[in-house]
Write a protein that holds these residues in place. Sequence first.
Motif, PDB file in Angstrom:
ATOM      1  N   GLU A  74       0.832  -1.218   0.000  1.00 47.52           N
ATOM      2  CA  GLU A  74       0.000   0.000   0.000  1.00 47.52           C
ATOM      3  C   GLU A  74       0.860   1.259   0.000  1.00 47.52           C
ATOM      4  OE1 GLU A  74       0.395  -2.107   2.431  1.00 47.52           O
ATOM      5  OE2 GLU A  74       0.918  -0.932   4.205  1.00 47.52           O
ATOM      6  N   LYS A  75       2.130   1.153   0.376  1.00 45.32           N
ATOM      7  CA  LYS A  75       3.065   2.291   0.312  1.00 45.32           C
ATOM      8  C   LYS A  75       4.143   2.019  -0.740  1.00 45.32           C
ATOM      9  CE  LYS A  75       1.252   4.745   3.621  1.00 45.32           C
ATOM     10  NZ  LYS A  75       0.560   6.014   3.317  1.00 45.32           N
TER      11      LYS A  75
ATOM     12  N   LYS B 205       2.330  -3.431  -6.986  1.00 45.31           N
ATOM     13  CA  LYS B 205       2.736  -2.874  -8.282  1.00 45.31           C
ATOM     14  C   LYS B 205       4.131  -2.247  -8.267  1.00 45.31           C
ATOM     15  CE  LYS B 205       0.462   1.661  -7.855  1.00 45.31           C
ATOM     16  NZ  LYS B 205      -0.475   2.601  -8.415  1.00 45.31           N
TER      17      LYS B 205
ATOM     18  N   ALA C  11       9.350   1.937  -4.283  1.00 48.21           N
ATOM     19  CA  ALA C  11       9.339   3.339  -4.747  1.00 48.21           C
ATOM     20  C   ALA C  11      10.372   4.179  -4.002  1.00 48.21           C
ATOM     21  CB  ALA C  11       7.959   3.936  -4.603  1.00 48.21           C
ATOM     22  N   GLY C  12      11.305   3.514  -3.320  1.00 45.78           N
ATOM     23  CA  GLY C  12      12.422   4.265  -2.730  1.00 45.78           C
ATOM     24  C   GLY C  12      12.310   4.445  -1.239  1.00 45.78           C
ATOM     25  N   ALA C  13      13.232   5.245  -0.713  1.00 43.44           N
ATOM     26  CA  ALA C  13      13.222   5.520   0.726  1.00 43.44           C
ATOM     27  C   ALA C  13      11.895   6.180   1.088  1.00 43.44           C
ATOM     28  CB  ALA C  13      14.383   6.441   1.070  1.00 43.44           C
ATOM     29  N   ASP C  14      11.444   5.929   2.313  1.00 42.26           N
ATOM     30  CA  ASP C  14      10.165   6.471   2.765  1.00 42.26           C
ATOM     31  C   ASP C  14      10.296   7.987   2.970  1.00 42.26           C
ATOM     32  OD1 ASP C  14       7.899   7.279   4.153  1.00 42.26           O
ATOM     33  OD2 ASP C  14       7.647   5.311   5.072  1.00 42.26           O
ATOM     34  N   ILE C  15       9.659   8.735   2.067  1.00 46.95           N
ATOM     35  CA  ILE C  15       9.810  10.194   2.066  1.00 46.95           C
ATOM     36  C   ILE C  15       9.214  10.811   3.336  1.00 46.95           C
ATOM     37  CG2 ILE C  15       9.254  12.315   0.779  1.00 46.95           C
ATOM     38  CD1 ILE C  15       9.146  10.484  -1.778  1.00 46.95           C
TER      39      ILE C  15
ATOM     40  N   PHE D 276      20.710   7.471   8.753  1.00 47.57           N
ATOM     41  CA  PHE D 276      19.761   6.728   7.920  1.00 47.57           C
ATOM     42  C   PHE D 276      20.423   6.309   6.602  1.00 47.57           C
ATOM     43  CE2 PHE D 276      16.044   6.791   4.878  1.00 47.57           C
ATOM     44  CZ  PHE D 276      15.478   5.617   5.338  1.00 47.57           C
TER      45      PHE D 276
ATOM     46  N   GLY E  97      14.481   5.511  -6.833  1.00 44.95           N
ATOM     47  CA  GLY E  97      15.291   5.960  -5.701  1.00 44.95           C
ATOM     48  C   GLY E  97      15.975   4.782  -5.009  1.00 44.95           C
ATOM     49  N   GLY E  98      15.775   4.714  -3.676  1.00 43.81           N
ATOM     50  CA  GLY E  98      16.384   3.631  -2.896  1.00 43.81           C
ATOM     51  C   GLY E  98      15.966   2.252  -3.391  1.00 43.81           C
TER      52      GLY E  98
ATOM     53  N   GLU F  51      15.406  11.396  -6.888  1.00 42.57           N
ATOM     54  CA  GLU F  51      15.708  12.158  -5.667  1.00 42.57           C
ATOM     55  C   GLU F  51      15.904  13.646  -5.926  1.00 42.57           C
ATOM     56  OE1 GLU F  51      16.948   9.200  -6.433  1.00 42.57           O
ATOM     57  OE2 GLU F  51      17.337   7.990  -4.645  1.00 42.57           O
TER      58      GLU F  51
ATOM     59  N   GLY G 191      21.336   8.301  -2.099  1.00 45.29           N
ATOM     60  CA  GLY G 191      22.213   8.171  -0.929  1.00 45.29           C
ATOM     61  C   GLY G 191      22.408   6.743  -0.458  1.00 45.29           C
ATOM     62  N   PHE G 192      21.876   5.787  -1.222  1.00 44.06           N
ATOM     63  CA  PHE G 192      22.077   4.380  -0.860  1.00 44.06           C
ATOM     64  C   PHE G 192      23.029   3.701  -1.846  1.00 44.06           C
ATOM     65  CE2 PHE G 192      17.630   3.782   1.352  1.00 44.06           C
ATOM     66  CZ  PHE G 192      18.087   4.479   2.456  1.00 44.06           C
TER      67      PHE G 192
ATOM     68  N   ARG H 292      11.869   8.999 -15.174  1.00 37.89           N
ATOM     69  CA  ARG H 292      11.741   7.546 -15.106  1.00 37.89           C
ATOM     70  C   ARG H 292      12.071   6.952 -16.473  1.00 37.89           C
ATOM     71  NH1 ARG H 292       6.810   8.678 -11.848  1.00 37.89           N
ATOM     72  NH2 ARG H 292       5.432   8.008 -13.517  1.00 37.89           N
TER      73      ARG H 292
HETATM   74  C1  LIG Z   1      18.942  10.052   3.725  1.00 38.07           C
HETATM   75  C2  LIG Z   1      18.863   8.723   3.034  1.00 38.07           C
HETATM   76  C3  LIG Z   1      19.054   8.790   1.554  1.00 38.07           C
HETATM   77  C4  LIG Z   1      18.218   7.808   0.915  1.00 38.07           C
HETATM   78  C5  LIG Z   1      18.431   7.692  -0.548  1.00 38.07           C
HETATM   79  C6  LIG Z   1      17.171   7.361  -1.204  1.00 38.07           C
HETATM   80  C7  LIG Z   1      16.270   8.324  -1.396  1.00 38.07           C
HETATM   81  C8  LIG Z   1      14.975   8.008  -1.982  1.00 38.07           C
HETATM   82  O1  LIG Z   1      14.674   6.897  -2.378  1.00 38.07           O
HETATM   83  S1  LIG Z   1      13.888   9.294  -2.051  1.00 38.07           S
HETATM   84  C9  LIG Z   1      12.434   8.573  -2.749  1.00 38.07           C
HETATM   85  C10 LIG Z   1      12.526   8.442  -4.223  1.00 38.07           C
HETATM   86  N1  LIG Z   1      11.258   7.986  -4.770  1.00 38.07           N
HETATM   87  C11 LIG Z   1      10.325   8.809  -5.225  1.00 38.07           C
HETATM   88  O2  LIG Z   1      10.466  10.006  -5.263  1.00 38.07           O
HETATM   89  C12 LIG Z   1       9.044   8.146  -5.707  1.00 38.07           C
HETATM   90  C13 LIG Z   1       7.866   8.650  -4.916  1.00 38.07           C
HETATM   91  N2  LIG Z   1       6.609   8.059  -5.397  1.00 38.07           N
HETATM   92  C14 LIG Z   1       5.982   8.461  -6.508  1.00 38.07           C
HETATM   93  O3  LIG Z   1       6.438   9.314  -7.226  1.00 38.07           O
HETATM   94  C15 LIG Z   1       4.683   7.791  -6.823  1.00 38.07           C
HETATM   95  O4  LIG Z   1       4.204   7.165  -5.664  1.00 38.07           O
HETATM   96  C16 LIG Z   1       4.791   6.749  -7.959  1.00 38.07           C
HETATM   97  C17 LIG Z   1       5.039   7.440  -9.289  1.00 38.07           C
HETATM   98  C18 LIG Z   1       5.892   5.733  -7.700  1.00 38.07           C
HETATM   99  C19 LIG Z   1       3.457   5.938  -8.050  1.00 38.07           C
HETATM  100  O5  LIG Z   1       2.383   6.814  -8.184  1.00 38.07           O
HETATM  101  P1  LIG Z   1       0.895   6.259  -7.974  1.00 38.07           P
HETATM  102  O6  LIG Z   1       0.706   5.008  -8.745  1.00 38.07           O
HETATM  103  O7  LIG Z   1      -0.023   7.399  -8.262  1.00 38.07           O
HETATM  104  O8  LIG Z   1       0.822   5.833  -6.451  1.00 38.07           O
HETATM  105  P2  LIG Z   1       0.736   6.799  -5.168  1.00 38.07           P
HETATM  106  O9  LIG Z   1       1.614   7.970  -5.363  1.00 38.07           O
HETATM  107  O10 LIG Z   1      -0.673   7.054  -4.843  1.00 38.07           O
HETATM  108  O11 LIG Z   1       1.429   5.882  -4.047  1.00 38.07           O
HETATM  109  C20 LIG Z   1       0.681   4.977  -3.248  1.00 38.07           C
HETATM  110  C21 LIG Z   1       1.010   5.235  -1.793  1.00 38.07           C
HETATM  111  O12 LIG Z   1       2.417   5.003  -1.604  1.00 38.07           O
HETATM  112  C22 LIG Z   1       3.012   6.163  -1.028  1.00 38.07           C
HETATM  113  N3  LIG Z   1       4.410   6.275  -1.511  1.00 38.07           N
HETATM  114  C23 LIG Z   1       4.871   6.080  -2.741  1.00 38.07           C
HETATM  115  N4  LIG Z   1       6.197   6.264  -2.774  1.00 38.07           N
HETATM  116  C24 LIG Z   1       6.568   6.591  -1.529  1.00 38.07           C
HETATM  117  C25 LIG Z   1       7.819   6.898  -0.926  1.00 38.07           C
HETATM  118  N5  LIG Z   1       8.970   6.874  -1.602  1.00 38.07           N
HETATM  119  N6  LIG Z   1       7.830   7.198   0.391  1.00 38.07           N
HETATM  120  C26 LIG Z   1       6.703   7.204   1.117  1.00 38.07           C
HETATM  121  N7  LIG Z   1       5.485   6.906   0.597  1.00 38.07           N
HETATM  122  C27 LIG Z   1       5.433   6.613  -0.709  1.00 38.07           C
HETATM  123  C28 LIG Z   1       2.159   7.305  -1.520  1.00 38.07           C
HETATM  124  O13 LIG Z   1       2.340   8.429  -0.720  1.00 38.07           O
HETATM  125  C29 LIG Z   1       0.780   6.678  -1.393  1.00 38.07           C
HETATM  126  O14 LIG Z   1       0.417   6.683  -0.049  1.00 38.07           O
HETATM  127  P3  LIG Z   1      -1.043   7.230   0.402  1.00 38.07           P
HETATM  128  O15 LIG Z   1      -1.145   8.616  -0.122  1.00 38.07           O
HETATM  129  O16 LIG Z   1      -1.048   7.132   1.891  1.00 38.07           O
HETATM  130  O17 LIG Z   1      -1.991   6.298  -0.265  1.00 38.07           O
END
Ligand SMILES: CCCCC/C=C/C(=O)SCCNC(=O)CCNC(=O)[C@H](O)C(C)(C)COP(=O)(O)OP(=O)(O)OC[C@H]1O[C@@H](n2cnc3c(N)ncnc32)[C@H](O)[C@@H]1OP(=O)(O)O
Length: 257
Positions: A21-22, A57, A61-65, A79, A107-108, A131, A139-140, A164
Amino acid sequence: MQFVLTKKEGNLAWIILNKAEKLNALDSKLIEEIWESVEQYEEDSETRVLIFTGSGKAFSAGADITEFTKLSPIDAWKFAKKGRGLMDKIENLSKPTIAMINGYALGGGLELALSCDLRVAAIEAQLGLPEINLGIYPGFGGTQRLTRLVGKSKALEIMMTGDRITASDAEKMGLVNKVVPLSSLEEETRNLALKLAEKSPVILALLKEVVLRGNDSPILSGLSMESLGWSTAFSTQDKNEGVSAFLQKRKPQFKGS
Ligand SMILES: CCCCC/C=C/C(=O)SCCNC(=O)CCNC(=O)[C@H](O)C(C)(C)COP(=O)(O)OP(=O)(O)OC[C@H]1O[C@@H](n2cnc3c(N)ncnc32)[C@H](O)[C@@H]1OP(=O)(O)O
């Protein structure tokens, strides 16, 4: 375990990120649970290949934002070190690892896939390091591993634009090894893993060590490691078994000794 499912299939171990779900966003808890699963299979002498994938699906999607809002610079450093530590651990496992990319690997999430030895992706998967759009950068381990894999120019394009890319484009640039329809992803990945599980685990471990350490070294050092490792193979039962099996026109049975 709350967010990771594990299953054993003979010599294969599956580690499934299970926070669909996340989109399997990597928070501290999930990172800890992946770490524990990896340790469990690292120690398990029956396990010859580890496969990482995600439920739903996304691969991840990477580190928890949401965790970023409460991080001080020191927390962020801790972290990043924790996440990077996991990726380093996976990369340096003596057993072969495969990332089965079922959907988003961002991302992560992509950095996790990059720390595996091989990547098989569904045609539908989308990969990227977005990112930069959050005002940070990978950062990973992604800045280093992606660059070594696809070259500086492509890696910078991916990290600077945050765009992407499709699984097919990722395959063209050598970022993934194989692209298949989602419907056959599991079967194709399993077949690849079974092929690796038939090889000698001790020689695979030596090979990994030489390739990984050689990749970080000047070529003469890498070539020297290759010769040393190659001659070490001659102290193993598996080398005797492999050569005998060829001469006796039968399939080798490698035991890892
Ligand atoms: C300091 C340490 C360094 C760490 C190095 C790594 C850094 C990273 O990884 S930063 C994160 C990079 N990733 C992203 O920016 C992707 C973020 N997500 C999206 O852009 C979109 O979710 C999508 C394109 C992947 C999919 O879009 P869609 O199909 O419309 O789905 P939703 O956006 O509705 O997502 C469902 C649900 O999941 C939550 N979510 C998605 N990705 C993340 C995330 N990376 N962190 C936290 N939560 C995430 C999203 O917020 C939705 O939650 P709800 O709104 O509660 O339903």
